[in-house]
Design a protein around this motif. Structure first.
Motif, PDB file in Angstrom:
ATOM      1  N   TYR A   1       0.920  -1.115  -0.019  1.00  0.00           N
ATOM      2  CA  TYR A   1      -0.053   0.233   0.103  1.00  0.00           C
ATOM      3  C   TYR A   1       0.753   1.257  -0.018  1.00  0.00           C
ATOM      4  O   TYR A   1       1.701   1.369   0.760  1.00  0.00           O
ATOM      5  CB  TYR A   1      -0.801   0.090   1.249  1.00  0.00           C
ATOM      6  CG  TYR A   1      -1.630   1.389   1.577  1.00  0.00           C
ATOM      7  CD1 TYR A   1      -2.892   1.420   0.889  1.00  0.00           C
ATOM      8  CD2 TYR A   1      -1.258   2.378   2.128  1.00  0.00           C
ATOM      9  CE1 TYR A   1      -3.442   2.581   0.827  1.00  0.00           C
ATOM     10  CE2 TYR A   1      -1.800   3.655   2.254  1.00  0.00           C
ATOM     11  CZ  TYR A   1      -3.169   3.767   1.607  1.00  0.00           C
ATOM     12  OH  TYR A   1      -3.900   5.155   1.647  1.00  0.00           O
TER      13      TYR A   1
ATOM     14  N   GLY B   1     -11.357  -4.841   2.057  1.00  0.00           N
ATOM     15  CA  GLY B   1     -11.198  -5.152   3.567  1.00  0.00           C
ATOM     16  C   GLY B   1     -12.049  -6.276   3.537  1.00  0.00           C
ATOM     17  O   GLY B   1     -13.012  -6.662   3.158  1.00  0.00           O
TER      18      GLY B   1
ATOM     19  N   VAL C   1      -7.700   0.647  11.601  1.00  0.00           N
ATOM     20  CA  VAL C   1      -7.098  -0.605  11.019  1.00  0.00           C
ATOM     21  C   VAL C   1      -6.415   0.029   9.752  1.00  0.00           C
ATOM     22  O   VAL C   1      -7.271   0.102   8.723  1.00  0.00           O
ATOM     23  CB  VAL C   1      -7.901  -1.727  10.829  1.00  0.00           C
ATOM     24  CG1 VAL C   1      -7.187  -3.052  10.569  1.00  0.00           C
ATOM     25  CG2 VAL C   1      -8.701  -2.084  12.319  1.00  0.00           C
TER      26      VAL C   1
ATOM     27  N   TRP D   1      -1.985  -2.234  12.753  1.00  0.00           N
ATOM     28  CA  TRP D   1      -1.085  -2.298  11.620  1.00  0.00           C
ATOM     29  C   TRP D   1      -0.370  -3.391  11.571  1.00  0.00           C
ATOM     30  O   TRP D   1      -0.436  -4.301  12.858  1.00  0.00           O
ATOM     31  CB  TRP D   1      -0.278  -0.977  11.627  1.00  0.00           C
ATOM     32  CG  TRP D   1       1.039  -1.117  12.319  1.00  0.00           C
ATOM     33  CD1 TRP D   1       2.147  -1.835  12.214  1.00  0.00           C
ATOM     34  CD2 TRP D   1       1.029  -0.444  13.657  1.00  0.00           C
ATOM     35  NE1 TRP D   1       2.847  -1.740  13.435  1.00  0.00           N
ATOM     36  CE2 TRP D   1       2.214  -0.701  14.339  1.00  0.00           C
ATOM     37  CE3 TRP D   1       0.085   0.431  14.216  1.00  0.00           C
ATOM     38  CZ2 TRP D   1       2.573  -0.405  15.687  1.00  0.00           C
ATOM     39  CZ3 TRP D   1       0.798   0.883  15.659  1.00  0.00           C
ATOM     40  CH2 TRP D   1       1.860   0.624  16.263  1.00  0.00           C
TER      41      TRP D   1
ATOM     42  N   PRO E   1      -4.448   0.187   6.226  1.00  0.00           N
ATOM     43  CA  PRO E   1      -4.647  -0.453   5.087  1.00  0.00           C
ATOM     44  C   PRO E   1      -3.530  -1.984   5.214  1.00  0.00           C
ATOM     45  O   PRO E   1      -2.499  -1.736   5.528  1.00  0.00           O
ATOM     46  CB  PRO E   1      -4.030   0.277   3.918  1.00  0.00           C
ATOM     47  CG  PRO E   1      -4.373   1.776   4.257  1.00  0.00           C
ATOM     48  CD  PRO E   1      -4.256   1.576   6.089  1.00  0.00           C
ATOM     49  N   HIS E   2      -4.032  -2.843   4.714  1.00  0.00           N
ATOM     50  CA  HIS E   2      -3.197  -4.196   4.474  1.00  0.00           C
ATOM     51  C   HIS E   2      -2.766  -4.596   5.645  1.00  0.00           C
ATOM     52  O   HIS E   2      -1.412  -5.137   5.887  1.00  0.00           O
ATOM     53  CB  HIS E   2      -1.953  -3.962   3.411  1.00  0.00           C
ATOM     54  CG  HIS E   2      -2.478  -3.582   2.030  1.00  0.00           C
ATOM     55  ND1 HIS E   2      -1.636  -4.004   0.964  1.00  0.00           N
ATOM     56  CD2 HIS E   2      -3.526  -2.711   1.835  1.00  0.00           C
ATOM     57  CE1 HIS E   2      -2.280  -3.433  -0.218  1.00  0.00           C
ATOM     58  NE2 HIS E   2      -3.171  -2.914   0.243  1.00  0.00           N
ATOM     59  N   THR E   3      -3.475  -4.688   6.755  1.00  0.00           N
ATOM     60  CA  THR E   3      -3.274  -5.217   8.266  1.00  0.00           C
ATOM     61  C   THR E   3      -3.833  -6.608   8.128  1.00  0.00           C
ATOM     62  O   THR E   3      -4.820  -7.072   7.473  1.00  0.00           O
ATOM     63  CB  THR E   3      -4.142  -4.402   9.086  1.00  0.00           C
ATOM     64  OG1 THR E   3      -3.467  -3.046   9.318  1.00  0.00           O
ATOM     65  CG2 THR E   3      -3.943  -5.092  10.342  1.00  0.00           C
ATOM     66  N   ILE E   4      -3.275  -7.376   8.662  1.00  0.00           N
ATOM     67  CA  ILE E   4      -3.535  -9.033   8.873  1.00  0.00           C
ATOM     68  C   ILE E   4      -3.753  -9.367  10.235  1.00  0.00           C
ATOM     69  O   ILE E   4      -2.781  -9.291  10.966  1.00  0.00           O
ATOM     70  CB  ILE E   4      -2.696  -9.815   8.059  1.00  0.00           C
ATOM     71  CG1 ILE E   4      -2.502  -9.815   6.403  1.00  0.00           C
ATOM     72  CG2 ILE E   4      -3.064 -11.509   8.225  1.00  0.00           C
ATOM     73  CD1 ILE E   4      -1.349 -10.371   5.921  1.00  0.00           C
TER      74      ILE E   4
ATOM     75  N   SER F   1      -7.157  -5.087   3.875  1.00  0.00           N
ATOM     76  CA  SER F   1      -7.045  -5.920   5.223  1.00  0.00           C
ATOM     77  C   SER F   1      -7.803  -7.046   5.412  1.00  0.00           C
ATOM     78  O   SER F   1      -8.856  -7.449   4.722  1.00  0.00           O
ATOM     79  CB  SER F   1      -7.373  -4.859   6.301  1.00  0.00           C
ATOM     80  OG  SER F   1      -6.657  -3.855   6.493  1.00  0.00           O
TER      81      SER F   1
ATOM     82  N   VAL G   1     -11.678  -0.111   8.673  1.00  0.00           N
ATOM     83  CA  VAL G   1     -11.016  -1.054   8.363  1.00  0.00           C
ATOM     84  C   VAL G   1     -10.230  -0.839   6.757  1.00  0.00           C
ATOM     85  O   VAL G   1     -11.052  -0.726   5.918  1.00  0.00           O
ATOM     86  CB  VAL G   1     -11.814  -2.410   8.177  1.00  0.00           C
ATOM     87  CG1 VAL G   1     -10.785  -3.551   7.903  1.00  0.00           C
ATOM     88  CG2 VAL G   1     -12.190  -2.753   9.700  1.00  0.00           C
TER      89      VAL G   1
END
Length: 470
Positions: free
Chosen positions: A179, A316, A351, A372, A353-356, A333, A329
């Motif tokens: 991101y 998301g 939350v 994050w 972007p691109h959180t797992i 993600s 979110v």
């Protein structure tokens, strides 16, 4: 199919020429991604409403399975199963952001030339002050489930699940699951799994460890995606394909102030509140969508509850989770809770972007926190979250685990919250007594029109060149 092959070959040669300094060849991705039989099977469709300017121009292209709204031009391009959503394009008379008293003399248009967009979302409007009336994408290839959000591109390649946000890129490669929101970039290669936000007053940077990223979003030797997130989406893809086999569908039950797109999947015991937007290719199953919340394109909300005024950005995924009021979110993600390991996120959380989040036990994150990176256990929370009040106190450099933040934390938070308020306003979350209309109200009465490709003859695989005006 010779014309379609020539089209793809021309796009590959143009993109490769722009990326020659990186010794990067896009041919294997294109050759192994495109399903030519499906490029004949799926129709394209465009939406007409009284709220959006009407202009579509398709020329010498394949646009199979793709959706268009707002003013769009596609020339010498292949747009496969993509969403080109122009409902936030600037209008004639709007002033250019950052340059006062310079009004647009015509409505802005999304212009895609000599490009291949594969299962990609294009949304928002141009943030390039040099082309305020044209949201341009040229000589570019984007891979599976990429997001092009308000970002002009020329000569670029976006990897699977990549996002470029409110910026301009020239001859750049953006790695898978990265991101980037960093102004303007020239001749840059962004490593896989990078989350990078940069402005004059702050910079946020995080990069996933390779062993974690490869498990969720990797690519094989042919640059095709693999991993847990890709498998999750792929397993549900046929549910959307079924929608293309039916011309008329029964409307989905929702309040009169909300809009549920006919190309969304809504299953199980799902409840939709007031002023809610459910966009095309959203997937809801046993979901509760509270008043003013939204499920944007390519979002998945399964066995989960979104309290009021929650934003689920493009791509998301929320599974077995409770999301508190006014939480965000971010793009792509992956909140992968389980029936016995639910995720609980408090009110007012961001939350990134691109959180797992992929826990094996229940996870709870308090209200008003920034989140994050990768969280797989309770121990990961301390290195991947911070209270917003604590971040607001940062004046220079903060390092937590693999995340580095520099600059003014208060400006970062203020800017983020302003953007979230703007998203809610645009989506119609604040609609009341006829005031503050947004997408949830304007998208209620879209009529969809279909376009089919040539199925035989010299132009097999291409769509007729057509210009549609009021």
């Amino acid at each position: 199919m010779s014309q379609l092959k020539k089209l793809n070959d021309r796009i590959v040669s143009r993109v490769n020429a722009n990326l020659s300094e990186f010794d990067f060849d896009t041919e294997s991705f294109v050759t192994n991604s495109l399903e030519h039989d499906k490029m004949l099977k799926f129709y394209a469709f465009y939406g007409i409403t009284s709220q959006h300017p009407l202009y579509f121009h398709f020329r010498n292209s394949n646009i199979a399975g793709s959706y268009f709204l707002g003013k769009c031009y596609v020339g010498r391009s292949a747009i496969y199963k993509s969403d080109i959503r122009g409902d936030e394009l600037k209008r004639r008379g709007d002033e250019i952001r950052g340059a006062m008293n310079i009004p647009l003399v015509e409505d802005e248009m999304i212009t895609i030339k000599d490009s291949l967009l594969y299962k990609t979302l294009v949304h928002s409007n141009s943030h390039n002050l040099e082309s305020p009336e044209e949201f341009g994408i040229r000589n570019t290839i984007s891979a599976h489930y990429a997001n092009i959000h308000g970002s002009t591109l020329e000569g670029c390649f976006l990897g699977p699940f990549a996002t470029v946000d409110l910026m301009n890129l020239h001859s750049c490669i953006v790695g898978n699951f990265s991101y980037v929101q960093a102004g303007e970039l020239f001749h840059r290669k962004i490593d896989h799994g990078t989350v990078w936000i940069r402005s004059q007053n702050f910079e946020f940077k995080y990069r996933f460890r390779k062993e974690i990223l490869d498990n969720f979003v990797g690519v094989n030797s042919l640059y095709q995606p693999r991993g847990i997130i890709y498998d999750f989406v792929k397993d549900r893809e046929q549910e959307f394909e079924k929608l293309f086999d039916v011309m008329n569908l029964e409307p989905i039950e929702a309040p009169s102030t909300s809009a549920v797109n006919r190309y969304a999947v809504v299953r199980g015991k799902t409840r939709i509140g007031e002023n809610v937007l459910v966009s095309q290719k959203a997937f809801l199953e046993n979901a509760v969508i509270g008043d003013g919340s939204n499920a944007q394109e390519n979002t998945y909300i399964i066995d989960s509850t979104l309290a009021g005024n929650c934003i689920t950005a493009h791509g998301g995924k929320i599974i077995h989770a409770e999301i508190g009021r006014e939480s965000f979110v971010g793009f792509n993600s992956f909140l992968n809770g389980k029936a016995d390991a639910r995720i609980e996120i408090g009110e007012g959380c961001i939350v990134m972007p691109h959180t797992i989040i992929d826990p094996k036990i229940p996870i709870k994150i308090p209200s008003d926190h920034l989140i994050w990176g990768f969280i797989g256990s309770k121990d990961d929370i301390k290195n991947h979250t911070i209270a917003l009040d604590d971040l607001a106190e940062v004046r220079e450099v903060l390092k937590i685990g693999k995340m580095t933040f520099s600059g003014l934390g208060s400006v970062f938070i203020e800017g983020f919250k302003k953007r979230l308020d703007q998203i809610l306003l645009l989506n119609g979350a604040f609609f009341n007594d006829g005031e503050n209309r947004g997408h949830a109200q304007d998208d209620q009465n879209i009529s969809f029109n279909l376009i089919q490709p040539y199925r035989t003859g010299e132009r097999k695989g291409l769509y007729p060149s057509i210009r549609i005006k009021p």
